[in-house]
Structures are given as C-alpha cells and as structure tokens.
Design an enzyme around this catalytic site. Sequence first.
Site, PDB file in Angstrom:
ATOM      1  N   CYS A   1       0.829  -1.202   0.000  1.00 14.13           N
ATOM      2  CA  CYS A   1       0.000   0.000   0.000  1.00 14.13           C
ATOM      3  C   CYS A   1       0.873   1.266   0.000  1.00 14.13           C
ATOM      4  CB  CYS A   1      -0.922  -0.019   1.210  1.00 14.13           C
ATOM      5  SG  CYS A   1      -1.801   1.514   1.520  1.00 14.13           S
TER       6      CYS A   1
ATOM      7  N   CYS B   1      -0.019   3.871   2.738  1.00 13.52           N
ATOM      8  CA  CYS B   1       0.419   3.371   4.047  1.00 13.52           C
ATOM      9  C   CYS B   1       1.872   3.760   4.297  1.00 13.52           C
ATOM     10  CB  CYS B   1       0.270   1.849   4.115  1.00 13.52           C
ATOM     11  SG  CYS B   1      -1.417   1.234   3.942  1.00 13.52           S
TER      12      CYS B   1
END
Length: 331
Positions: free
Chosen positions: A32, A35
């Site tokens: 991600c 993230c």
Amino acid sequence: MSPTVHITSPQHFSQVLSSSRIVVTDFYADWCGPCKAIAPVYEQLSTQLSRPGTITFTKVNTDTQKEIAQTYNITAMPTFMIFKAGRETKRIRGADPKALDQAVKQLAQEAGRADEGGAAAGEASSSGAAWLGVGVPRGYVDVTDQVDVLGLDFLNLDGEKGDKRTVFDGNKPSSLGAGKRKDGAKNDWIESDTDEQLMLFVPFQSTLKLHSIHLTSVIPAEGTGDDEVMRPKTLKIFTNRSTVVGFDEADDLPCTQEIELKESDWDAKTATAKVELRYVKFQNVSSIVIFVADGEGEGEKTRIDRLRFVGTGGEKRDMGKLEKIGDEQGE
C-alpha cells in the site's frame, strides 16, 4: 527503538487491548503506497506520545493478520482505529495526517487529565461495585449487571439448591464467610442434578465485548458431609444463541471456545478462576451459553457459587428479540 507494537496474533492484540487504557492501531499492507507515505507521521506520534499502560501504538499487517482485519471489518488501507478501554471510539480511513494527529493528541490530553485526577475512569467507578473473586484488568469493568435474569435458562439444575439467579448475586458468597443464610432460604449457589453436567444460557440486555468470565466454586472441606460436589473443569462456550443448547446438541456443535480449568487456576482465598476469553471472538455478544462438560474430582455434582462477566458495554438490544449474530458458533 520505536515503541510501536507490531501485532503478531489475535491473542497478542487482545492482550494489548486489555493492558493499555488507549490503543491506537494502524491497519496497513506492505503493498500500500499511502500506508508507506503516512508511516513516518505515525511513528513520530508513537515516539512522542506512547506511555506504558496508558497509550500504546500498534501496527497490524492485514495480509498476515487476516483474522483481526476481518473482525474489525477493515476494507481499505490504511485504516486507523482508536480504542479506549478496549472499545473502538474512532476510525480514520485513508492517509489523512491532520485527522490522525488531531485525534491522537486529543486522546493524549484526555489521558493526561485522567492521570492528574488520580485514577482512570474504570478505577474510579469501582467503588460500591459488586463482589469480585479476582481483579478486573485496566480498561474493563464488571458487566454482570447487563444479564437479562428473566431470560435465564439452566439445564440439569438441582431445584433443591440455589435459584439460577443467585449466581449473579453481587454479595460475597456465604460459604466464604459472608454470613449464614436465613432459615428456610435456599443456598446461594447452584449444583447440577443427575450428573456433573450443567448447561447455562445467559442472555444480555445489550451487546457486550467480553474479556473474561469469573467463576467461583467453593468446595466444602473434607468431613463436612458434602463430599459429592466438585468444581467445573471443561467448559464449552457458545455465543449469540437464541435459546439454550441441548446436551446432545452440544457434543456435536462447534463451540466458540473450549477451556479446561486446572487446579492452579483457582484462587485459594476466593475459590475463583478467571476464564480468559479469545477477545476477538467475543466482540458483539448478545447471549452466551456455558456448557460445563465435566468436573474436577470424584464427585457426582458440579457446584457454582458466582458468575461474573468482565468486558465493556455496548448498544441496548430489543428485549423482545435475541438475534443470532453470524453463524451458530459466533465465528
């Protein structure tokens, strides 16, 4: 070294939730991009604000900890969740540094004010509480007052002994020196009838998050003439049933958790065992069935003096309906 705790299992996460007043969790994935972008902000907050037992920052890899992600319905990364006393209070979806910073720092200020006041809210509310055989961990409370006593259904109960409601009595058991029962009154404990097995259906007035069950069983001293009773040993626990489980059904039905109590689990002074539950399996509990499959010893009957439930409260349910949440096993 970063104070951030990397969660390794559902049990690990349950332990952290029960040991810290406030828990901040970053649900992320290695693949991600957002993230990774917000990770330095999260680590900075963790370094600045982490305080043992008060504020704990955790990270949950949703690819390796799929059970936890499923339990909390994580569908987007990153997702940040804030827990107070083991209960979700805020959820932030997406990489929003400003929202995350504001939410966490506000909680840190609240925690600081609570410390200055001398006690956490959970500790302050303990005055005047019901008798407990063992202590309640920080962040949780005795939720036994949420038991719907009108809906109780116990199978194989000896009617000559105590009433089923007596195990939820808030007073110290009389067998522990709390005074004698009045003449003609039933005992303030229950016993099984034809054999050692008991089936206890306990509905709640609201959905609860259960952390543990405190089970008190006072065994009379040898020579008192009551040598046939024994303590519960094997427990099979079912959640969110609409009615009691039959004994034959319980043998074939997968349970939410099975526990085998050992002699060392019982507190010598209070005759109480703390039954630790798999917290992620007991997040939205509207009812619980405790099947005492057998007892510890050579006796013929199982005895229970008190049952206390420890956890956090939830939303009130419609008392006219007791719906099953998920499948029959609560999985």
